[in-house]
Design an enzyme around this catalytic site. Structure first.
Site, PDB file in Angstrom:
ATOM      1  N   ASP A 116       0.862  -1.176   0.000  1.00  0.00           N
ATOM      2  CA  ASP A 116       0.000   0.000   0.000  1.00  0.00           C
ATOM      3  C   ASP A 116       0.904   1.232   0.000  1.00  0.00           C
ATOM      4  OD1 ASP A 116      -2.143  -1.724   0.071  1.00  0.00           O
ATOM      5  OD2 ASP A 116      -2.464  -1.537   2.226  1.00  0.00           O
TER       6      ASP A 116
ATOM      7  N   ARG B 148     -16.366 -12.136  -1.713  1.00  0.00           N
ATOM      8  CA  ARG B 148     -15.683 -11.626  -0.524  1.00  0.00           C
ATOM      9  C   ARG B 148     -15.708 -10.107  -0.517  1.00  0.00           C
ATOM     10  NH1 ARG B 148     -10.059 -10.481   0.363  1.00  0.00           N
ATOM     11  NH2 ARG B 148      -9.786 -10.239   2.599  1.00  0.00           N
TER      12      ARG B 148
HETATM   13  C1  LIG Z   1      -5.149   6.274  -1.167  1.00  0.00           C
HETATM   14  C2  LIG Z   1      -5.052   5.388  -2.147  1.00  0.00           C
HETATM   15  C3  LIG Z   1      -4.334   4.098  -2.002  1.00  0.00           C
HETATM   16  C4  LIG Z   1      -4.628   3.369  -3.296  1.00  0.00           C
HETATM   17  C5  LIG Z   1      -4.694   4.533  -4.266  1.00  0.00           C
HETATM   18  C6  LIG Z   1      -5.603   5.500  -3.528  1.00  0.00           C
HETATM   19  C7  LIG Z   1      -7.058   4.982  -3.581  1.00  0.00           C
HETATM   20  C8  LIG Z   1      -7.132   3.469  -3.897  1.00  0.00           C
HETATM   21  C9  LIG Z   1      -6.027   2.657  -3.208  1.00  0.00           C
HETATM   22  C10 LIG Z   1      -5.790   1.278  -3.813  1.00  0.00           C
HETATM   23  C11 LIG Z   1      -6.716   0.169  -3.293  1.00  0.00           C
HETATM   24  C12 LIG Z   1      -6.356  -1.150  -3.980  1.00  0.00           C
HETATM   25  C13 LIG Z   1      -4.830  -1.413  -4.041  1.00  0.00           C
HETATM   26  C14 LIG Z   1      -4.076  -0.155  -4.503  1.00  0.00           C
HETATM   27  C15 LIG Z   1      -2.608  -0.459  -4.749  1.00  0.00           C
HETATM   28  C16 LIG Z   1      -4.771   0.440  -5.689  1.00  0.00           C
HETATM   29  O1  LIG Z   1      -4.547   0.248  -6.867  1.00  0.00           O
HETATM   30  O2  LIG Z   1      -5.775   1.280  -5.250  1.00  0.00           O
HETATM   31  C17 LIG Z   1      -4.339   0.953  -3.485  1.00  0.00           C
HETATM   32  C18 LIG Z   1      -3.644   2.291  -3.734  1.00  0.00           C
HETATM   33  C19 LIG Z   1      -2.227   2.391  -3.120  1.00  0.00           C
HETATM   34  O3  LIG Z   1      -2.017   2.058  -1.960  1.00  0.00           O
HETATM   35  O4  LIG Z   1      -1.357   2.795  -3.907  1.00  0.00           O
HETATM   36  O1  LIG Z   2      -8.977  -7.626   0.147  1.00  0.00           O
HETATM   37  C1  LIG Z   2      -8.012  -7.645   0.899  1.00  0.00           C
HETATM   38  O2  LIG Z   2      -7.965  -8.343   1.904  1.00  0.00           O
HETATM   39  C2  LIG Z   2      -6.807  -6.797   0.596  1.00  0.00           C
HETATM   40  C3  LIG Z   2      -7.130  -5.567  -0.225  1.00  0.00           C
HETATM   41  C4  LIG Z   2      -5.932  -4.694  -0.399  1.00  0.00           C
HETATM   42  O3  LIG Z   2      -4.827  -5.089  -0.205  1.00  0.00           O
HETATM   43  C5  LIG Z   2      -6.119  -3.300  -0.809  1.00  0.00           C
HETATM   44  O4  LIG Z   2      -7.253  -2.905  -1.171  1.00  0.00           O
HETATM   45  O5  LIG Z   2      -5.124  -2.546  -0.778  1.00  0.00           O
HETATM   46 FE   LIG Z   3      -3.412  -3.430  -0.105  1.00  0.00          FE
END
Ligand SMILES: C=C1C[C@]23C[C@H]1CC[C@H]2[C@@]12CCC[C@@](C)(C(=O)O1)[C@H]2[C@@H]3C(=O)O
Ligand SMILES: O=C(O)CCC(=O)C(=O)O
Ligand SMILES: [Fe+2]
Length: 349
Positions: free
Chosen positions: A225, A293
């Site tokens: 993340d 899920r």
């Molecule tokens: C504050 C955030 C954190 C984001 C971007 C933005 C909104 C959505 C989040 C996520 C959620 C799903 C995994 C991730 C890797 C994605 O693609 O979207 C996350 C990303 C990040 O942690 O980079």
């Molecule tokens: O679905 C999950 O348990 C993980 C999701 C996740 O890693 C994310 O949204 O950044």
């Molecule tokens: Fe994540």
């Protein structure tokens, strides 16, 4: 370092968001991931991520240790009302159960953080993940009223209430983490030394529909993340795996959730802030054949305009800062474009 190199591409992909996964009977080519580059799973392992009770008298040491090894742990004794979590899941399921056309009324627009669609990180890949998401960076009212013109307050009230609760918890946990490194409130210039740490709060919902062939699809590709910390409500359905990377043999560990617990992930910006002392954790989500899920991560990051670089107190005289400073928006952009290489790009020689 683990990579998913089989999918490395050089363009930003625009995916068709209009597919309704709940009606797809077959895992077609665009959903088929060949994750042959990845470390093996832990089918027989009894290993678990640390479980830490927030009321433990030794909390600071335990949290500090977890952040320097796994980069992920479960917390119990967090005080978030069970009823609120139940309402969050109920409203999340209510949203994802809507017909695709109705969900698309809240579709994420180019350049926006908030909205419905595939995870932003997907732009790096050609393939599509077996999941859909809904991001709420600000109040969800504007999006939710497009979806339910006459009936959006219930959804919004729950999301706002949960977000408020998460922000307070995130601030508390981050102070505990930082105090394990002897960092105090005065060391963070961007935050008043008041009770709650100032920062960005993003609530995100994930939905992984039932999948006819889970061995060929992936719910969420392996990633770290980006923000400081994530508080993840993984629901009671299995699917989350984290990489155990602090021993010689890296391997995936399925998270066996202690009922009632929440999962805390160290993100890349905290990895940077601590000059690599805390490691951001790589994790992924698998899908199930028999049931869908739900999961809900809350992302806590720095205030929008704050540059985040390694804290002076944590840069050694000999090594100095390992990363250059970056703002959250810039980092999220790098992540979308370079995926797991984003952190490396900030490395100072
Ligand atoms: C504050 C955030 C954190 C984001 C971007 C933005 C909104 C959505 C989040 C996520 C959620 C799903 C995994 C991730 C890797 C994605 O693609 O979207 C996350 C990303 C990040 O942690 O980079
Ligand atoms: O679905 C999950 O348990 C993980 C999701 C996740 O890693 C994310 O949204 O950044
Ligand atoms: Fe994540």
């Amino acid at each position: 370092m683990v990579s998913v190199s089989g999918f490395r591409t050089h363009t930003t992909h625009v995916h068709d968001n209009n597919q309704d996964l709940s009606s797809v009977q077959e895992v077609s080519d665009s959903f088929t991931w060949l994750l042959d580059d990845l470390p093996p799973g832990d089918s027989s392992s009894v290993e678990t991520i640390p479980v830490i009770d927030l009321t433990d008298p030794d909390i600071v040491n335990r949290i500090g240790h977890a952040c320097q090894t796994w980069g992920v742990f479960q917390i119990t004794g967090h005080g978030v009302p069970v009823g609120l979590i139940d309402r969050l899941e109920l409203q999340g399921r209510r949203f994802f159960s809507l017909p695709i056309d109705q969900k698309l009324k809240a579709a994420r627009r180019p350049g926006d953080l908030s909205g419905y669609g595939q995870a932003p990180i997907l732009s790096y890949f050609e393939k599509v993940m077996w999941s859909e998401g809904f991001t709420m960076a600000e109040s969800p009212a504007n999006l939710a009223c497009q979806v339910w013109p006459d009936d959006y307050t219930e959804f919004c009230d729950v999301m706002e209430e949960y977000k408020k609760e998460m922000k307070a918890l995130a601030s508390k946990i981050m102070w505990l983490m930082l105090s394990s490194l002897v960092i105090c409130k005065e060391d963070l210039e961007w935050s008043e030394p008041t009770e709650e740490l100032d920062g960005s709060a993003v609530l995100h919902l994930n939905w992984y529909p039932r999948c006819p062939d889970p061995s060929r699809a992936i719910g969420m590709v392996p990633h770290t993340d980006s923000t400081f910390i994530t508080i993840l409500y993984p629901s009671s359905t299995a699917g989350l795996q984290v990489l155990q990377a602090h021993t010689a043999q890296a391997h995936w560990v399925s998270v066996d959730r202690v009922p009632g617990s929440l999962i805390i992930n160290v993100g890349d910006l905290l990895h940077i802030l601590t000059n690599g002392r805390f490691r951001s954790s790589l994790h992924q989500a698998l899908v199930n054949q028999d049931k869908p899920r739900f999961s809900a991560p809350f992302f806590f990051g720095p205030p929008k305009d704050t540059l985040i670089g390694p804290l002076i107190k944590l840069t050694d005289a000999d090594k100095g800062p390992l990363y250059r400073a970056v703002k959250m928006d810039e980092y999220l952009g790098l992540k979308k474009k370079h995926y797991q290489n984003a952190l490396n790009l900030l490395k100072l020689a």
